[in-house]
Design a protein around this motif. Structure first.
Motif, PDB file in Angstrom:
ATOM      1  N   SER A 244       0.886  -1.162   0.000  1.00 30.58           N
ATOM      2  CA  SER A 244       0.000   0.000   0.000  1.00 30.58           C
ATOM      3  C   SER A 244       0.920   1.206   0.000  1.00 30.58           C
TER       4      SER A 244
ATOM      5  N   ALA B  64      -8.268  -3.527  -8.083  1.00 35.07           N
ATOM      6  CA  ALA B  64      -8.547  -2.094  -8.170  1.00 35.07           C
ATOM      7  C   ALA B  64      -7.801  -1.319  -7.090  1.00 35.07           C
ATOM      8  N   ARG B  65      -7.767  -1.866  -5.869  1.00 38.59           N
ATOM      9  CA  ARG B  65      -7.063  -1.179  -4.782  1.00 38.59           C
ATOM     10  C   ARG B  65      -5.577  -1.061  -5.082  1.00 38.59           C
TER      11      ARG B  65
ATOM     12  N   LEU C 160      -4.024  -1.003  -7.905  1.00 32.34           N
ATOM     13  CA  LEU C 160      -3.756  -0.043  -8.978  1.00 32.34           C
ATOM     14  C   LEU C 160      -3.942   1.397  -8.504  1.00 32.34           C
ATOM     15  N   ARG C 161      -4.931   1.644  -7.661  1.00 37.98           N
ATOM     16  CA  ARG C 161      -5.103   2.998  -7.113  1.00 37.98           C
ATOM     17  C   ARG C 161      -3.909   3.382  -6.247  1.00 37.98           C
ATOM     18  N   GLU C 162      -3.463   2.448  -5.398  1.00 38.67           N
ATOM     19  CA  GLU C 162      -2.318   2.726  -4.526  1.00 38.67           C
ATOM     20  C   GLU C 162      -1.047   2.940  -5.341  1.00 38.67           C
TER      21      GLU C 162
ATOM     22  N   TRP D 133      -0.896   4.190  -8.338  1.00 40.88           N
ATOM     23  CA  TRP D 133      -0.992   5.527  -8.942  1.00 40.88           C
ATOM     24  C   TRP D 133      -0.549   6.587  -7.931  1.00 40.88           C
ATOM     25  N   HIS D 134      -0.956   6.432  -6.672  1.00 40.71           N
ATOM     26  CA  HIS D 134      -0.588   7.416  -5.653  1.00 40.71           C
ATOM     27  C   HIS D 134       0.911   7.379  -5.349  1.00 40.71           C
TER      28      HIS D 134
ATOM     29  N   GLU E 282      -9.458   3.329 -14.706  1.00 43.35           N
ATOM     30  CA  GLU E 282     -10.268   3.775 -13.570  1.00 43.35           C
ATOM     31  C   GLU E 282      -9.396   4.225 -12.402  1.00 43.35           C
ATOM     32  N   ALA E 283      -8.172   3.672 -12.307  1.00 44.15           N
ATOM     33  CA  ALA E 283      -7.255   4.055 -11.227  1.00 44.15           C
ATOM     34  C   ALA E 283      -6.588   5.400 -11.489  1.00 44.15           C
ATOM     35  N   GLY E 284      -6.725   5.926 -12.707  1.00 46.51           N
ATOM     36  CA  GLY E 284      -6.175   7.239 -13.016  1.00 46.51           C
ATOM     37  C   GLY E 284      -5.062   7.246 -14.044  1.00 46.51           C
TER      38      GLY E 284
ATOM     39  N   LYS F 141       1.492   7.889 -15.479  1.00 45.58           N
ATOM     40  CA  LYS F 141       0.838   8.838 -14.583  1.00 45.58           C
ATOM     41  C   LYS F 141       1.133  10.239 -15.100  1.00 45.58           C
TER      42      LYS F 141
END
Length: 225
Positions: free
Chosen positions: A108, A136-137, A139-141, A143-144, A196-198, A222
């Motif tokens: 994470s 999904a989680r 990929l979002r993490e 991206w951040h 969807e993750a950005g 990104k």
């Protein structure tokens, strides 16, 4: 180490079962044409001296070795929840300079907050083993954590476009890792989840036919704000 809130703390070991972890390298080499796709992945990443790579699901350290064979001076950071696989990775890469940094844990952004934002993140043979919510989680993490302008590379089972590849995937990977988690990959949903993750500029760079199904290399970026 912090873990993602609400995440499933279970995971699929490197070879599907903990007792098979020592056989993982042999199994992957035989069943996935690993040398071919991993070499092509390293070529596509084209890392330069001084760059930082974060390897999510670093397993037994094969990507760290492949990078060291091609490029000097890359700072390699790897995280994996499998302690046994990580011990193997540390042993295999103990002579490399700079020494790869491995951490045992679930990925994470908070779990690796003390590591600098990498210019490149790699995820190899991980996403087909986790459910849709965790895909999904992750990929979002990613991206951040990724530095602005950075690139994400995924090497994994993706859309199984031919009848033969669907049959081989069903006969092997889905028997080992189950249908529920693996089917979204086979249906071609990874690019959708990446968007969807950005992520932007999502492309499949190459696709490899293997005895266990088709493995693709995906790249996404990104955008600089």
């Amino acid at each position: 180490m912090p873990e993602p809130a609400g995440a499933d703390r279970s995971y699929t070991p490197a070879a599907g079962y903990h007792f098979l972890t020592p056989l993982y390298d042999f199994g992957v080499a035989v069943t996935t044409r690993e040398r071919l796709w991993r070499d092509r992945l390293v070529r596509h990443m084209a890392l330069a001296k001084g760059e930082i790579l974060l390897d999510i699901g670093s397993g037994t350290g094969n990507l760290a070795l492949a990078i060291a064979q091609r490029t000097d001076g890359v700072r390699y950071l790897g995280i994996d929840p499998d302690e046994a696989a990580t011990r193997i990775a540390r042993t295999k890469t103990a002579q490399l300079d700079p020494l790869p940094e491995f951490r045992v844990g679930f990925f994470s952004a908070p779990a690796v907050a003390d590591w600098p934002p990498p210019s490149t993140i790699a995820i190899c043979l991980v996403l087909h083993q986790v459910g849709m919510e965790e895909k999904a989680r992750l990929l979002r993490e990613v991206w951040h954590k990724l530095a602005p302008g950075g690139a994400l590379y995924i090497a994994d089972y993706g859309e199984q476009r031919s009848r033969l590849m669907r049959w081989l995937f069903r006969l092997t990977i889905q028997q080992l890792d189950g249908v529920h988690d693996t089917q979204p990959n086979a249906d071609g949903l990874l690019p959708v989840l990446m968007r969807e993750a950005g992520f932007d500029d999502i492309r499949e760079l190459e696709n490899f036919r293997t005895p266990t199904g088709a493995i693709g290399i995906l790249r996404a970026r990104k955008r600089v704000a």
